[in-house]
Design an enzyme around this catalytic site. Structure first.
Site, PDB file in Angstrom:
ATOM      1  N   ASP A   1      38.038  45.252  32.199  1.00  0.00           N
ATOM      2  CA  ASP A   1      38.229  43.803  32.002  1.00  0.00           C
ATOM      3  C   ASP A   1      38.456  43.401  30.551  1.00  0.00           C
ATOM      4  OD1 ASP A   1      38.355  41.187  33.136  1.00  0.00           O
ATOM      5  OD2 ASP A   1      36.341  40.760  32.422  1.00  0.00           O
TER       6      ASP A   1
ATOM      7  N   HIS B   1      41.776  40.546  26.930  1.00  0.00           N
ATOM      8  CA  HIS B   1      41.414  40.577  28.349  1.00  0.00           C
ATOM      9  C   HIS B   1      42.176  41.737  28.993  1.00  0.00           C
ATOM     10  CE1 HIS B   1      41.308  38.175  32.405  1.00  0.00           C
ATOM     11  NE2 HIS B   1      40.292  38.999  32.316  1.00  0.00           N
TER      12      HIS B   1
ATOM     13  N   TYR C   1      25.840  31.407  37.424  1.00  0.00           N
ATOM     14  CA  TYR C   1      26.769  32.385  38.005  1.00  0.00           C
ATOM     15  C   TYR C   1      27.717  33.018  36.981  1.00  0.00           C
ATOM     16  CZ  TYR C   1      29.329  34.518  41.874  1.00  0.00           C
ATOM     17  OH  TYR C   1      29.866  35.408  42.760  1.00  0.00           O
TER      18      TYR C   1
ATOM     19  N   SER D   1      43.488  37.156  35.866  1.00  0.00           N
ATOM     20  CA  SER D   1      42.405  37.370  36.820  1.00  0.00           C
ATOM     21  C   SER D   1      43.008  37.548  38.218  1.00  0.00           C
ATOM     22  CB  SER D   1      41.465  36.165  36.831  1.00  0.00           C
ATOM     23  OG  SER D   1      41.011  35.904  35.525  1.00  0.00           O
TER      24      SER D   1
ATOM     25  N   ARG E   1      30.821  39.011  44.264  1.00  0.00           N
ATOM     26  CA  ARG E   1      30.922  40.011  43.203  1.00  0.00           C
ATOM     27  C   ARG E   1      29.976  41.178  43.408  1.00  0.00           C
ATOM     28  NH1 ARG E   1      34.593  38.987  38.743  1.00  0.00           N
ATOM     29  NH2 ARG E   1      35.423  36.926  39.189  1.00  0.00           N
TER      30      ARG E   1
ATOM     31  N   LYS F   1      32.895  36.625  29.160  1.00  0.00           N
ATOM     32  CA  LYS F   1      34.057  35.829  28.760  1.00  0.00           C
ATOM     33  C   LYS F   1      33.752  34.986  27.520  1.00  0.00           C
ATOM     34  CE  LYS F   1      36.300  37.195  32.445  1.00  0.00           C
ATOM     35  NZ  LYS F   1      37.378  38.185  32.353  1.00  0.00           N
TER      36      LYS F   1
ATOM     37  N   CYS G   1      44.630  40.076  39.580  1.00  0.00           N
ATOM     38  CA  CYS G   1      45.911  40.793  39.708  1.00  0.00           C
ATOM     39  C   CYS G   1      45.683  42.300  39.826  1.00  0.00           C
ATOM     40  CB  CYS G   1      46.814  40.514  38.513  1.00  0.00           C
ATOM     41  SG  CYS G   1      47.655  38.930  38.615  1.00  0.00           S
TER      42      CYS G   1
ATOM     43  N   ARG H   1      33.417  30.796  37.814  1.00  0.00           N
ATOM     44  CA  ARG H   1      33.621  30.214  36.481  1.00  0.00           C
ATOM     45  C   ARG H   1      34.230  28.829  36.644  1.00  0.00           C
ATOM     46  NH1 ARG H   1      37.572  31.677  33.922  1.00  0.00           N
ATOM     47  NH2 ARG H   1      38.512  33.278  35.226  1.00  0.00           N
TER      48      ARG H   1
HETATM   49  C1  OXD Z   1      38.041  37.005  35.495  1.00  0.00           C
HETATM   50  C2  OXD Z   1      36.963  37.978  35.678  1.00  0.00           C
HETATM   51  O1  OXD Z   1      37.967  35.890  36.040  1.00  0.00           O
HETATM   52  O2  OXD Z   1      37.075  39.087  35.148  1.00  0.00           O
HETATM   53  O3  OXD Z   1      39.002  37.333  34.792  1.00  0.00           O
HETATM   54  O4  OXD Z   1      35.964  37.672  36.345  1.00  0.00           O
HETATM   55 MN    MN Z   2      38.715  39.166  33.806  1.00  0.00          MN
END
Ligand code: OXD
Ligand code: MN
Length: 600
Positions: free
Chosen positions: A285, A238, A209, A260, A377, A218, A262, A69
């Site tokens: 997520d 989130h 991507y 993200s 991923r 997102k 964690c 991202r």
């Molecule tokens: C993020 C994801 O970046 O879930 O939070 O990919």
């Molecule tokens: Mn996320």
């Protein structure tokens, strides 16, 4: 073309603009999925993995310039900059429309324009919403099949008059004027991921991507949905959603917001180390919550799959994710084994002797660079998770008893504390932060604030979003979930983690479960309710008294040092910060001063 006139008009408009060679309305069928993967194989970007080792699965290698991202190219195009707030990149909507028009003009020449009707959430759920993504990428079509619900049932649900969120995506690489296609077309020099709050539209150009291109995730489910939620009185967060059941078979559902990287996916699929408890997964997520007629907050996972970070995922850290990945997966930017399977750092403790790395080069251990890209991923259907909760597709959602907030804090923040009110919980959410730099003992490292883990995902002014939380509390006081602030990442003077984390986090979940029932005592402190020494099951962890004290003590000096940092942070939002949060901050200061005076 479809039964929805608004949709047909829009498809035509985008077709005129992008000038594709063909149009295809996607039906979400397995046949379509395989056709897409066939196109990607022919383009030389996807490879079928060894059918005996990883049935019906593919490895995809993206362009090395298109791997994550891109927050710096993500824009909120609200009427005014103030509406977007200081944490978002704002762009003038008129100017952005102009730029996008010229970029999208003819951008799909030589390609097929795919129209992907998708539902975020189980089709027909009162909490779900529908989007339609137009994309020129077969990788996006295949990934949307896994990550959302795609196809005819969505168009039926939309009906002739239904509303949808329009999402336009192009890799930005027309095949025209003598240009030949490449395996992973993209246009990183002209990257735009743009959101238009007033018309609830998404336009994304130049990347194929993840979150840049799978616009349901997102872009829709967080940025645009956060705006819809504000306007309509619900919550788009989130957050993971997990189901926790105790030995008596009593169940509670817990949502948790963590920045993200964690460990949200790990927590959502946790294997408890304490006897009697089980954890099952509803989502890893994103969480959409609406109030039921009974006044309770109900949540759905709007996604249908997991788009998880592969490196660091292994049988020892997340066995349930690994078991979900046995078949029917797309792996992107992982390494390839010599027998046609996949590998990444952390999958096993030792790397195989030889691999082909994420760029397609030979790789041997010790070669310096990682074999898998750090943001490699896996994309897999949630239904394949061995601990997916039976009710994960329940139309009315699951009732939420507790909300967790957490960041990565080496200092100050204890293992767990419970907010005494919704407003205090909102305050904790607003100050969630992670330490960017290692803190020397007695100091606080440089902090990156990530309020409610929404920093890159809130579609409007962050402080107005806090106000939305406060307003929800005012409107729905009685039956709101309890809020907890957790921190698995406390470090000792030597810089080692004090808390073992992973499955041992079930000990904290047990305490939270019991607190929701009032079944365990807690100590009232300036930062809310903390576990008593015997309230938290620490059996057989071998933690020293010092370690336990660091995990469970109110670090009054640390908090006092942090207060001015919070004040500065709030000041950066000017007048938008809710009065209630400023009061929480004042109250905390008063209580901490009283404690420090008492101790002195
Ligand atoms: C993020 C994801 O970046 O879930 O939070 O990919
Ligand atoms: Mn996320």
């Amino acid at each position: 073309m479809t039964q929805n006139e608004g949709l047909d008009l829009w498809i035509n408009e985008i077709k005129e603009l992008c000038q594709p060679d063909a149009i295809r309305i996607c039906d979400g069928s397995p046949k379509e999925f395989h056709e897409m993967m066939g196109l990607l194989e022919n383009a030389g970007v996807a490879k079928k993995l060894n059918e005996d080792l990883r049935p019906n699965s593919y490895l995809v290698r993206s362009d090395p310039a298109d791997v994550a991202r891109v927050e710096s190219r993500t824009f909120i195009c609200s009427e005014t900059e103030e509406e977007a707030g200081p944490t978002n990149n704002w762009a003038d909507p008129q100017e952005m429309r102009g730029k996008l028009r010229s970029l999208f003009r003819g951008c799909m020449r030589g390609r097929t324009m795919f129209v992907i009707p998708f539902s975020m959430g189980p089709v027909g759920s009162p909490i779900a919403h529908i989007g339609v993504e137009i994309s020129d990428s077969p990788y996006v079509v295949a990934s949307m099949h896994i990550m959302t619900r795609v196809g005819k049932s969505v168009l039926d649900e939309l009906g002739p008059e239904g509303q949808f969120v329009p999402c336009v995506h192009s890799v930005g690489f027309p095949i025209a004027d003598g240009i030949v296609d490449v395996p992973w077309p993209c246009n990183p020099d002209n990257l735009y991921i743009s959101h238009f709050p007033s018309s609830r539209e998404i336009w994304s150009f130049g990347s194929g991507y993840g979150g840049n291109a799978l616009l349901g995730k997102k872009c829709f489910a967080l940025r645009i949905a956060s705006i819809m939620a504000r306007d309509e009185g619900w919550m788009a967060e989130h957050m993971l959603i997990l189901k926790l059941t105790n030995s008596e078979g009593v169940t509670k559902y817990i949502a948790g917001a963590f920045p993200s990287a964690c460990g949200k996916t790990n927590l959502a699929m946790l294997v408890p180390t304490i006897p009697g408890y089980t954890v099952e997964t509803v989502g890893d997520d994103i969480c959409w919550m609406k109030f039921g007629e009974d006044g309770q907050l109900y949540a759905i996972n709007p996604e249908a799959g997991f788009f998880g970070v592969a490196p660091g995922t292994g049988m020892s850290t997340n066995p349930n994710a690994m078991l979900a990945l046995n078949e029917n997966c797309i792996f992107t930017n992982v390494a390839e084994t010599m027998d046609g399977d996949i590998w990444w750092e952390g999958m096993t403790s030792e790397a195989p002797d030889q691999l082909i790395d994420w760029r397609g080069q030979n790789w041997t251990p010790g070669s310096g660079a990682p074999a898998a890209h750090p943001n490699a991923r896996f994309t897999v259907s949630a239904a394949q998770c061995p601990v997916i909760a039976d009710e994960w597709e329940e139309l009315k959602g699951v009732p939420i008893s507790a909300i967790l907030f957490g960041g990565r804090r080496a200092t100050v923040v204890p293992l767990v504390n419970e907010a005494t009110s919704w407003n205090q919980g909102t305050f904790f959410g607003s100050i969630v932060s992670s330490e960017k730099t290692a803190a020397a003992s007695g100091t606080i490292g440089e902090l990156r604030r990530d309020p409610m883990a929404m920093l890159p995902f809130c579609g409007y002014n962050m402080a107005d979003y806090w106000q939305h939380w406060i307003d929800i509390g005012k409107r729905h006081g009685a039956r709101l979930p309890k809020i907890f602030y957790v921190n698995w990442f406390r470090k000792d003077e030597q810089g080692s983690f004090i808390w073992p984390g992973f499955g041992e986090n079930s000990r904290v979940l047990e305490w939270i479960f019991k607190r929701c029932d009032g079944a365990v005592d807690a100590v009232e402190t300036p930062i809310g309710m903390l576990p008593t020494l015997d309230g938290l099951n620490l059996d057989q962890l071998g933690l020293s008294e010092d370690a336990i004290a660091s995990l469970l003590r109110v670090d009054a000096d640390g908090w006092m040092t942090e207060l001015p940092l919070i004040e500065d942070y709030y000041a950066s939002f000017g007048e938008h910060v809710p009065e209630e949060l400023k009061e929480e901050l004042e109250e905390l200061k008063r209580k901490l001063e009283a404690v420090t005076v008492n101790v002195a």
